[in-house]
Enzyme design. Sequence first.
Site, PDB file in Angstrom:
ATOM      1  N   GLU A 198      31.545  40.141  38.283  1.00 13.86           N
ATOM      2  CA  GLU A 198      31.127  39.170  37.260  1.00 13.86           C
ATOM      3  C   GLU A 198      29.706  38.641  37.400  1.00 13.86           C
ATOM      4  O   GLU A 198      29.330  37.704  36.700  1.00 13.86           O
ATOM      5  CB  GLU A 198      32.129  37.995  37.169  1.00 13.86           C
ATOM      6  N   GLU A 222      39.910  43.055  34.269  1.00 10.43           N
ATOM      7  CA  GLU A 222      40.570  41.785  34.624  1.00 10.43           C
ATOM      8  C   GLU A 222      41.107  41.134  33.363  1.00 10.43           C
ATOM      9  O   GLU A 222      40.400  41.037  32.368  1.00 10.43           O
ATOM     10  CB  GLU A 222      39.600  40.783  35.263  1.00 10.43           C
TER      11      GLU A 222
END
Length: 801
Positions: free
Chosen positions: A413, A500
């Site tokens: 991320e 995710e």
Amino acid sequence: MTSYQNLHEGWAVTGGDVDSVAATVPGCVHTDLLAAGLIDDPYLDENEKKLAWIGRTAWVYETAFQHQRTGGRTDLVCAGLDTVATVILNGVELGRTANMHRGYRFDARPALRDGENQLRIRFDSAYSYAEAQRERLGDRPNAYPEPFQFIRKMACNFGWDWGPTLVTAGIWQDIGLQTWSVARLAEVRPQVTVADGAGTVEVRVRLERETPGPVTLAATVAGRRTEIQTAGDEAVLTVTVPDPELWWPIGYGNQPRYPLAVTLTGADGQALDSWSRQVGFRSVRVDTTPDAEGSAFTLHVNDVPVFVRGVNWIPDDVFANRVTRDRLATRFGQALDANVNFLRVWGGGRYESEDFYDLADSLGLMVGQDFLFACAAYPEEEPFATEVAAEARENVVRLASHPSLMLWTGNNENIWGHEDWDWKPDLDGRSWGAGYYFDVLPGIVAEADPSRPYWPGSPYSGRDDKHPNDPAYGTMHIWDVWNTDDYTKYREYRPRFVAEFGYQAPPAYATLRRAISDEPLAHDSPGMRAHQKADNGDGKLRRGLDAHLPAPRDFDDWHYLTQLNQARALSLGIEHFRSLRPHCMGAIMWQLNDCWPVTSWSAIDGDGRRKPLWYALRRSFAPRLLTVQPRDGRPAVVAVNDSAEPWQLSMTVSRRTLAGVVAAEVTIGVTVAPGSATTLPLPAEVGVAADPAAEVLVAAAADHRAWWFFAEDKDIAWPPAKFDAAFEAVGDDARLRITAHTILRDLTLQPDRLDPEAEADESGVTLLPGESATFIIRGGAALEPTALATRPVLRCVNDLT
Ligand code: BMA
């Protein structure tokens, strides 16, 4: 020949007010203090909060050992030191380290004595080090208020939205003395490739020498041997295996492995060193070819496209020494039983262990390993530039032999964060890690492990001109669901690969009761709050419930419904993503496991118990899936076939009243090709309800059944549950047979409420009137039958009305 003396005995640790308590090596200070009775169990109640001082204290580990010097070199070999360490042997400083993710080797001869030796390792506070680096280099944006990006140490040690803040120190991996002479194998790097059916093992070897001169290197695979003599420090040995059996992921074939042995022999024929691993022959690539809708992210193993049915993996315990091989084997078994074929090792944890990868190899579980950067802007200045490069190379080399390892990913991320989380003004031009993800790390993989794909980030689109989380390009994470939106929003996405997506629920009741002593237990009682780390987690759970389910009246309802909602959210997401095959080729749910008892996104809680979500994963990840999906304003059946065989599907799809009476029905026969999804539209008389609150759609085939509810549970007029229950003990186990007299929605059994050891084989079963289901309860023979078949142990949605 080299010899090894492990130094795991006789350790004691001292620090702060703690004066010399016995220490376990490998281990860490928290488990040592716990064993000595000096701290309360950090996993219970609010104890975590009392232990912040440990991470702010310097700790000294000391032992004494006997040693007799022989000829040659003797090195102190530390496989892992956590983290800011000064290594002192008999008063002589051998070296200083500041990276948990590397191993270290020190020439011990200048300090080593015959007879008794004193080894002392001082660990400075990880906080002090990280805060000093932050001060020196300038702060950088970060998802949590802790300085974890200023030290090369497991990020989640500093707390996460599912993990406690317990900043460890200690000798976390093996430590010992290695004695060797002439030369040793400093690095062995096998590249295993297969092309046109022939296997090649190319072994690159780097030697460390004590004395110059010719040595002999040999590599053997499957009885084939290559040998060379060299006076240099580097060599390449190539062994070809003409017709190897291929290694396949689970569900695609077997996992044959071949022993690879490398030996180093001196000029006079004496054995100097050896190294061995099990290798597997398989090819892997990621297809990112642009197409009309964007660009794909499709894993090909042995040239077969594989739909990734994945789970995200976090460290299975805050304290790494507790994660034994047996525990990994149990967790992997749970993953496989849930039809998972891929584990993504998330970048806030560790480069996983030999045991982890060896088990994954043997089971056919594919693995994606992140480099260790998560949710923060990371400095690229020294000492970090050097540490990151060294750590990355060491771990790439260490793991290169494993066939299960499919993919290296640059970070978790951080590219997304840099784009979307307002980092740029704060950074004001300072480094944030881009150089690692786009230059250093791909360079290391290309040099040290060229046969394995690298992807700069999770998520990442693969293109500068596209948002890093663009659904149409590369990989994406979906977190607006859970944070702000209802889980039905998963259906608005047409991703190529979801790395995710997740939804929270509390752990099993027995786990809560072991960890939290609140009386009464409530969703917002102090212990429950301390074991919920997500931003407004409790509020988000409630928001999710209110959209779908009747309001909980008490803690038991809340517990059942939040667990159920988690299971439904993930099933909806997974089945939608799978129905998009081949446009979408991967769904990695967040997260398989927990590192302590906590309300989180996990399918398996911190005590290893399966939540209702686990059973939902097993259904939704089944290689052959029947699912009902909205298409063009009404439900359609989608059949997904991940297997290599065609699926001859013959089914009946019926619209029924809640009493089970058929209002309309259609029979469908279809062959679903291997590796495909087929959408089967329904005629209006079946697909459109006359009264959405009073009807259901059921698609039923031999071993498959899929449901569609035309209204939310809170709006459905559920009849009060009526059923018979028949209990039978079978050895240590029990069977509970439920025969429904009304529809029973999401029948769920929680035998751990009666006995923490008891566990049911099914969860979330919906029955029509007249149908029955048998739960097998492991360890359930002595349970009280009436309690077992009554609220709060046996639940269904009907019993809320
Ligand atoms: C993503 C993950 C983790 C986090 C999870 C839940 O950000 O990468 O950092 O735990 O979501 O919020």
